[in-house]
Design a protein around this motif. Sequence first.
Motif, PDB file in Angstrom:
ATOM      1  N   TYR A 288     -11.954  15.533  -2.771  1.00  0.00           N
ATOM      2  CA  TYR A 288     -12.741  14.527  -3.493  1.00  0.00           C
ATOM      3  C   TYR A 288     -11.866  13.849  -4.543  1.00  0.00           C
ATOM      4  CZ  TYR A 288     -16.218  12.614  -6.719  1.00  0.00           C
ATOM      5  OH  TYR A 288     -16.915  11.787  -7.525  1.00  0.00           O
ATOM      6  N   SER A 289     -11.181  14.646  -5.378  1.00  0.00           N
ATOM      7  CA  SER A 289     -10.312  14.080  -6.416  1.00  0.00           C
ATOM      8  C   SER A 289      -9.182  13.277  -5.786  1.00  0.00           C
ATOM      9  CB  SER A 289      -9.697  15.188  -7.278  1.00  0.00           C
ATOM     10  OG  SER A 289     -10.682  16.072  -7.690  1.00  0.00           O
TER      11      SER A 289
ATOM     12  N   ASP B 255      -9.230  11.602  -3.074  1.00  0.00           N
ATOM     13  CA  ASP B 255      -9.750  10.291  -2.673  1.00  0.00           C
ATOM     14  C   ASP B 255     -10.040   9.418  -3.893  1.00  0.00           C
ATOM     15  OD1 ASP B 255      -9.547  11.079  -0.096  1.00  0.00           O
ATOM     16  OD2 ASP B 255     -11.670  11.617   0.132  1.00  0.00           O
ATOM     17  N   GLN B 256     -10.667  10.013  -4.918  1.00  0.00           N
ATOM     18  CA  GLN B 256     -11.012   9.271  -6.128  1.00  0.00           C
ATOM     19  C   GLN B 256      -9.777   8.647  -6.762  1.00  0.00           C
ATOM     20  OE1 GLN B 256     -14.088   8.755  -7.961  1.00  0.00           O
ATOM     21  NE2 GLN B 256     -14.751   9.098  -5.851  1.00  0.00           N
TER      22      GLN B 256
END
Lengths: 356, 233
Positions: A332-333, A335-336
Amino acid sequence: MEFNLRLLVQHPEFRLDIDLRLPDRGVTAIFGPSGSGKTSLLRAIAGLDRPESGRIIFRDQIWQSDRVFLPPHKRPLGYVFQEPGLFDHLTAGQNLAYGLKRSRKPMTASEQSYITDLLGLSDLLDRYPGQLSGGERQRVALARALFPQPEILLMDEPMAAVDFARKRQILQLLDQVKSNLDTPLLYVSHNIDEVTRLADHLVILDQGTVTRHGPIEQILSSHKLLNRLCDEPFSLLFGRVITARTGHNLTEVDIGDATLRMPQQNVTENQDIRLHIAARDVSLTLVRPTQTSVLNILDCHIVSIGKPSPDGQCLIELALPNTTLQARISTYSCDQLALAPGQQVFAQIKAVSIVQ
Amino acid sequence: MSTGFSDADLTAIWLTLRIAGMTTIILMLIGSPLALWLARTPSRWKGPVSALVALPLVLPPTVLGFYLLIILGPHGPVGQLTSALGLGTLPFTFWGLVVASTLYSLPFVVQPIENAITAMGPRPLEVAATLRAGPWDRFFSIILPLARPGFITAAILGFAHTVGEFGVVLMVGGNIPGITQVISVRIYDHVEMMDYAAAHWLSGTMVIFSFLVLAVVYSFNRRRESSGGSYGI
């Protein structure tokens, strides 16, 4: 001077095929999963098993060739087995004396008492093996192998039965053996922590053959390899202590590309040490954080981003000019932050531990 | 009718003890290396050799005695060798009985020692070798003390079994007073002569002797069991 090995051991269900040239000093760790042939290799070197064919030359002595097979008692080696193997009919002290009596250049009495003290054996010498705990027995076995001062010491997972606190002391002792004597150590282990702490040279065995071998810095700089060898990804860095204790009770270590700070450690200035950094203790930011409690922030770039794991994490390989490091963050991070290979990032290191 | 032992009985007892003593010494010298080899070897000959050693346990003593008589006799290979060496032939002599008894009691010596060494495992010997102890050194400093109960049991059983043999003695030794007439043969003689009182004296002594020997062996092994295994056969 070196240690040459060429061995072929054949069992119905197992084959060990080795051709190695090892340094005859320092600690060589033989590492591999169980069943990879580590113990068979050690036994063949000691002459406890007789390989089908082989050539073992230690320094200028031929231990085995086509015509020669030196029996184990004529090879100047010490052997610590996985389980202690104390002689049940002798007390701990008599067990220690057994090897001493048969040694050409045994340790002096003061060297002996130094080791018995360090291993906590002084009060146990009159006891029989049946009256000792598993860890105590293994410590006696270790001292028994050290006392005769063999020219090479073979150890087959000697820490298996030793408790954690004593393990640290034994590792310290082995560090000293390594630095004070020119006794090379062949150390079989499947514990990467022991290996990263002790080894100068690493041999990786798999299914009876050597898959990699070389100086540990060289072998363990490949993170892919390291990650395959252990469950918890980490980086191993080599550095030198600049300041053992700063005004803030920190220790500063130079790793070539940067200076790392950590809570004060029991080290001395200019000591060469190894640092263990778990990938999960490294996080990434795109801008240099200024208001943070994290001590170590390294300016580096992304080399590669690993495949996401089932639990939503990915491994990111980072590089400084002379050092590589890995971080484990959530996909997630990743991608963020839109991370990509080649990108400049800042690695925040939350914890560093010294392994040596 | 007689009471107690006659002189001839005492001669037979003394002869029996001498044969059994000599046989036990030879058995320990032959049986120890044999047991050591059997306990250690990975050789495919282990099975056949074990079977050969154990044969006297199942064969009728007369069969063993019969073949020994032929082999040791003047026309047998061993007999011709001993004659050529000027030793004469062995049947119907003291040494003939010792040779026969050695073969007959071999399993009683080999098996307890072999079991004790097997129970000890290879590790102590490997450790000793890495501490620079050679083969003889290892035998005296490791095997003998660690497998001691097995050696003691072997000696006692070898002695007792030799004292009690009958069939092989009769075949190989015959019944010569003072030379081959051992206790068991003497008892047989008494019974044939219907001298039951004399037979009782010797037989009763044998029962008590055998019982005491076995009682010692078993209580010894029982004590060892608590500290790691029995070495009887």
